[in-house]
Write a protein that holds these residues in place. Structure first.
Motif, PDB file in Angstrom:
ATOM      1  N   HIS A 113       0.769  -1.116  -0.077  1.00 53.66           N
ATOM      2  CA  HIS A 113      -0.056   0.023   0.012  1.00 53.66           C
ATOM      3  C   HIS A 113       0.918   1.305  -0.072  1.00 53.66           C
ATOM      4  O   HIS A 113       0.549   2.158  -0.658  1.00 53.66           O
ATOM      5  N   LEU A 114       1.751   1.340   0.826  1.00 51.79           N
ATOM      6  CA  LEU A 114       2.768   2.472   1.116  1.00 51.79           C
ATOM      7  C   LEU A 114       3.376   2.433  -0.334  1.00 51.79           C
ATOM      8  O   LEU A 114       3.734   3.677  -0.946  1.00 51.79           O
ATOM      9  N   LEU A 115       3.897   1.440  -0.953  1.00 54.93           N
ATOM     10  CA  LEU A 115       4.830   1.596  -2.114  1.00 54.93           C
ATOM     11  C   LEU A 115       4.097   2.208  -3.237  1.00 54.93           C
ATOM     12  O   LEU A 115       4.494   2.767  -4.003  1.00 54.93           O
ATOM     13  N   ALA A 116       2.871   1.641  -3.343  1.00 50.18           N
ATOM     14  CA  ALA A 116       1.960   1.828  -4.477  1.00 50.18           C
ATOM     15  C   ALA A 116       1.653   3.587  -4.409  1.00 50.18           C
ATOM     16  O   ALA A 116       1.706   4.424  -5.520  1.00 50.18           O
ATOM     17  N   GLU A 117       1.343   3.832  -3.032  1.00 53.13           N
ATOM     18  CA  GLU A 117       1.350   5.325  -2.880  1.00 53.13           C
ATOM     19  C   GLU A 117       2.605   6.399  -3.050  1.00 53.13           C
ATOM     20  O   GLU A 117       2.279   7.284  -3.724  1.00 53.13           O
ATOM     21  N   GLU A 118       3.703   6.018  -2.779  1.00 54.74           N
ATOM     22  CA  GLU A 118       4.911   6.557  -2.987  1.00 54.74           C
ATOM     23  C   GLU A 118       5.212   6.608  -4.404  1.00 54.74           C
ATOM     24  O   GLU A 118       5.890   7.522  -4.989  1.00 54.74           O
ATOM     25  N   LEU A 119       5.084   5.514  -5.421  1.00 56.35           N
ATOM     26  CA  LEU A 119       5.238   5.397  -6.662  1.00 56.35           C
ATOM     27  C   LEU A 119       4.092   6.187  -7.348  1.00 56.35           C
ATOM     28  O   LEU A 119       4.495   6.369  -8.757  1.00 56.35           O
ATOM     29  N   GLY A 120       2.944   6.614  -7.045  1.00 55.91           N
ATOM     30  CA  GLY A 120       1.856   7.031  -7.569  1.00 55.91           C
ATOM     31  C   GLY A 120       1.501   6.157  -8.641  1.00 55.91           C
ATOM     32  O   GLY A 120       1.039   6.562  -9.548  1.00 55.91           O
ATOM     33  N   LEU A 121       1.254   4.821  -8.405  1.00 57.13           N
ATOM     34  CA  LEU A 121       0.763   3.925  -9.217  1.00 57.13           C
ATOM     35  C   LEU A 121      -1.074   3.660  -8.832  1.00 57.13           C
ATOM     36  O   LEU A 121      -1.475   3.838  -7.754  1.00 57.13           O
ATOM     37  N   GLU A 122      -1.573   3.782 -10.041  1.00 57.82           N
ATOM     38  CA  GLU A 122      -3.174   3.884 -10.021  1.00 57.82           C
ATOM     39  C   GLU A 122      -3.537   2.521 -10.580  1.00 57.82           C
ATOM     40  O   GLU A 122      -2.828   1.868 -11.217  1.00 57.82           O
ATOM     41  N   GLY A 123      -4.767   2.022  -9.959  1.00 61.06           N
ATOM     42  CA  GLY A 123      -5.330   0.840 -10.674  1.00 61.06           C
ATOM     43  C   GLY A 123      -4.393  -0.410 -10.217  1.00 61.06           C
ATOM     44  O   GLY A 123      -4.217  -1.355 -10.793  1.00 61.06           O
ATOM     45  N   VAL A 124      -4.079  -0.195  -8.781  1.00 64.09           N
ATOM     46  CA  VAL A 124      -3.280  -1.355  -8.053  1.00 64.09           C
ATOM     47  C   VAL A 124      -4.160  -1.570  -6.676  1.00 64.09           C
ATOM     48  O   VAL A 124      -4.585  -0.750  -6.167  1.00 64.09           O
ATOM     49  N   HIS A 125      -4.518  -2.974  -6.513  1.00 65.23           N
ATOM     50  CA  HIS A 125      -5.350  -3.400  -5.235  1.00 65.23           C
ATOM     51  C   HIS A 125      -4.794  -4.486  -4.699  1.00 65.23           C
ATOM     52  O   HIS A 125      -4.203  -5.307  -5.184  1.00 65.23           O
ATOM     53  N   PHE A 126      -4.710  -4.327  -3.180  1.00 60.03           N
ATOM     54  CA  PHE A 126      -4.160  -5.242  -2.357  1.00 60.03           C
ATOM     55  C   PHE A 126      -5.025  -5.860  -1.452  1.00 60.03           C
ATOM     56  O   PHE A 126      -5.623  -5.341  -0.803  1.00 60.03           O
TER      57      PHE A 126
END
Length: 237
Positions: A111-124
């Protein structure tokens, strides 16, 4: 593999990274090392090793021609620190990525990684494949399922095939030749109405052997699969 060689190797295969993508890979590496001190994410932490054995290795389905940069629903089972799906998502932003993992601390990292990298369309999601494979929200919902060094094909097929749409494909990334595994998995694939389309052996730039197996789902999976948690491992099909 230094980052510059990583960029060059991709460019030579037709994938010129933008500055944003280069920054995303660099930040990914930094967060991986930081979080690895709190929870066990990987035994590989040296920059050159991460870029080769995690980032470059994870891109094999794309580099071998099995994915396009178009809207595709991809489920990654047992992704750990996000491999192989998140490096593929960085390279191909149109992928819709879902990751399930049995350890909640890894999900928090993702979750933190996706937020930091600005990734959209990812679900955990925190959970086991055996349980979520029987959940209507996940079952028969995905175009692709990826799994990297998760289990032998005899077990892996039961953990992954139920998530695929009919005509969907499992892409299994292995460290070495998979012929013996496929022979042992023949009965499992038959019971799950799945067929091996391709099995490719190749080498990483440093000469390490790798294998990629592509399996297609031909018909709906019988309702009894996957069996309860632990059974696929204890009593493989």
């Amino acid at each position: 593999m230094k980052p510059e060689f990583f960029y060059q190797a991709l460019a030579e295969q037709g994938f010129e990274l933008t500055d944003q993508q280069k920054d995303q890979f660099q930040r990914y590496f930094q967060l991986l090392v930081e979080w690895n001190e709190k929870i066990n994410l990987t035994a590989i932490t040296a920059e050159e090793e991460v870029y080769l054995k995690h980032f470059y290795d994870s891109l094999a389905p794309i580099l071998q021609g099995h994915l396009k940069n178009e809207p595709t629903t991809l489920l990654d089972i047992g992704a750990g620190a996000g491999f192989p799906s998140l490096p593929m998502k960085i390279l191909f932003p149109q992928l819709e990525v879902t990751i399930i993992d049995s350890l909640n601390k890894r999900i928090q990292f993702l979750h933190l990684l996706a937020e930091e990298l600005g990734l959209e369309g990812v679900h955990f999601y925190h959970g086991r494949a055996e349980d979520l494979g029987q959940d209507k929200a996940f079952r028969a919902r995905f175009d692709l399922v990826t799994a990297r060094a998760v289990a032998r094909m005899q077990v892996l097929s039961e953990l992954t095939i139920p998530f695929l749409k009919v005509g969907g494909r499992l892409i299994a990334l292995k460290a070495s030749q998979a012929e013996d595994e496929l022979a042992q998995a023949k009965n499992a694939l038959h019971l799950l109405f799945a067929k091996v389309l391709d099995n490719v052996d190749y080498l990483l730039p440093n000469g390490d052997p790798r294998s990629l197996t592509i399996v297609e789902k031909k018909k709906e999976t019988p309702n009894k699969y996957p069996r309860k948690a632990g059974l696929p491992n204890k009593r493989p099909l």
